[in-house]
Design a protein around this motif. Structure first.
Motif, short mmCIF file in Angstrom:
data_model
loop_
_atom_site.label_atom_id
_atom_site.label_comp_id
_atom_site.label_asym_id
_atom_site.label_seq_id
_atom_site.Cartn_x
_atom_site.Cartn_y
_atom_site.Cartn_z
N PRO A 82 6.36 32.96 -10.30
CA PRO A 82 6.89 32.36 -11.53
C PRO A 82 6.94 33.33 -12.71
O PRO A 82 7.89 33.27 -13.52
N ALA A 83 5.97 34.22 -12.83
CA ALA A 83 5.97 35.15 -13.98
C ALA A 83 7.16 36.09 -13.91
O ALA A 83 7.85 36.31 -14.92
N ASP A 84 7.45 36.64 -12.73
CA ASP A 84 8.60 37.54 -12.59
C ASP A 84 9.90 36.83 -12.97
O ASP A 84 10.75 37.37 -13.68
N PHE A 85 10.05 35.61 -12.46
CA PHE A 85 11.32 34.90 -12.68
C PHE A 85 11.49 34.50 -14.15
O PHE A 85 12.61 34.53 -14.67
N LEU A 86 10.40 34.19 -14.82
CA LEU A 86 10.51 33.80 -16.23
C LEU A 86 10.61 35.03 -17.13
O LEU A 86 11.54 35.16 -17.92
N TYR A 87 9.65 35.95 -16.99
CA TYR A 87 9.62 37.11 -17.90
C TYR A 87 10.84 38.00 -17.72
O TYR A 87 11.52 38.34 -18.70
N ASP A 88 11.12 38.42 -16.49
CA ASP A 88 12.23 39.36 -16.28
C ASP A 88 13.53 38.80 -16.82
O ASP A 88 14.30 39.49 -17.50
N ASN A 89 13.80 37.53 -16.51
CA ASN A 89 15.09 36.98 -16.89
C ASN A 89 15.20 36.71 -18.39
O ASN A 89 16.25 36.95 -18.98
N LEU A 90 14.10 36.26 -19.00
CA LEU A 90 14.13 36.10 -20.47
C LEU A 90 14.36 37.45 -21.15
O LEU A 90 15.16 37.57 -22.09
N ALA A 91 13.66 38.48 -20.67
CA ALA A 91 13.76 39.80 -21.29
C ALA A 91 15.17 40.37 -21.13
O ALA A 91 15.78 40.86 -22.10
N ILE A 92 15.71 40.28 -19.92
CA ILE A 92 17.06 40.83 -19.67
C ILE A 92 18.08 40.14 -20.57
O ILE A 92 18.91 40.78 -21.23
N GLU A 93 18.03 38.82 -20.61
CA GLU A 93 19.01 38.06 -21.41
C GLU A 93 18.87 38.37 -22.90
O GLU A 93 19.86 38.63 -23.59
#
Ligand code: GFB
Length: 315
Positions: A82-93
């Protein structure tokens, strides 16, 4: 045919996420357009690092951005990381959308996912179903990040007048997909399992869950064509669904994949694995009204994907 409102001709187009399945298909599709496609490797610019993204965009000045870069995966990867999917995608966007604003990008398209809709949304799901109920727990982290992406596009449009749009595709599959069973979606997973079973002479393959969930699948080259069409013809604060408008059960999908692969054994269901959302069918009326419908039948797309996979296995 809908009249084009945004012309890609002569423009510098950044495909962010070109190494992924959708980004690679977009690069193939944009080959036939009169535009300059630019890409950058992850080793050069990590999209999760704000300073890297701002410096690179200020220097290269793309006019158009297809934001397909994301941390993605199937039901198990979503549920266990869950952390990868939330953090990575929020940061990229956040990084790419803000830098698109500061560097003067003319148009940006964010790629999302049909998992943004509530688990119990009425089917087929219209764009209006967003935020009308609770999310599916196995992928709420990814869904929340993608909903934030939609909202970022809306916010920059409202506050700064940016022509930023968001497209929500259904489950995608095709050449370039991830076949690693721990990370993959159902199509590559079942294709890899059936291929291995056929090669080994095994009698059965394992299917996660009950086989009863229904999913809609869009071939990735159709998806890329739709995204170019949406980039040209759509400019609105509301996101737009991208799919076929047809679904089938996982059981029916498994049988079709076994036929395509030529595996004649049985399917065994593992009830200890999650089913996820019971049904995820998109209402694609808005896209159809723009003049786009999918053209690759599922069986044809699966056969092309299997040809690609066999070539990778042999390489
Ligand atoms: O493709 P999939 O992982 O994604 O799973 P979701 C679809 C269905 O196939 C689920 C079943 O009901 C799975 O339990 N399934 C059966 C399998 N066998 C397998 C298998 O071997 N591997 C996999 N992966 N599934 C994802 C979301 O949901 O879809 C993401 O978690 C994203 O956030 C993506 O939205 C498009 O459709 O369930």
């Amino acid at each position: 045919m809908t009249e084009a409102v945004f012309d890609l001709s002569g423009r510098r187009v950044w495909v962010a996420g070109h190494a992924g399945m959708v980004g690679a298909a977009l690069c193939r599709r944009l080959d036939s357009e009169d535009c300059e496609v630019i890409t950058v490797d992850r080793a050069t610019v990590d999209l999760r690092r704000q300073a890297d993204v701002e410096a690179w965009m200020a220097e290269t000045r793309p006019a158009v951005v297809f934001l397909t870069a994301a941390t993605v995966g199937g039901i198990l990867a979503n549920d266990t990381r869950p952390a990868d999917f939330l953090y990575d995608n929020l940061a990229i966007e956040a990084n790419v959308i803000h830098a698109a604003y500061t560097s003067g990008v003319e148009k940006l398209l964010l790629l999302g996912s049909s998992c943004i809709y509530p688990r119990e949304a009425p089917q087929p799901m219209t764009e209006d179903a967003l935020l009308s109920g609770a999310l599916e727990p196995t992928n709420e982290w990814y869904a929340v990040a993608k909903i934030a992406g939609i909202k970022l596009c809306q916010a920059y449009r409202r506050q700064h007048g940016c022509d930023f749009i968001a497209a929500m595709p259904t489950n995608l599959y095709g050449p370039g997909d991830t076949f690693d069973l721990a990370a993959s979606h159902v199509v590559p997973a079942l294709m890899a399992k059936a291929h291995q079973a056929k090669t080994d002479g095994a009698l059965e393959i394992e299917i996660w869950g009950s086989g009863t969930p229904r999913r809609e699948f869009l071939f990735v080259d159709d998806a890329a064509d739709a995204l170019v069409h949406v980039m040209r013809c759509y400019s609105n604060e509301q996101h737009i669904n991208v799919g076929t408008g047809e679904d089938l059960t996982i059981d029916a999908l498994a049988k079709m994949i076994c036929e395509v692969v030529g595996f004649e054994g049985d399917c065994r269901y593992d009830a200890s694995k999650p089913d996820g959302t019971p049904r995820k069918l998109l209402d694609v009326s808005r896209l159809a009204a723009l003049g786009w419908t999918a053209s690759t039948p599922l069986r044809t797309g699966l056969a092309q994907t299997y040809d690609w996979y066999k070539a990778q296995c042999a390489a």
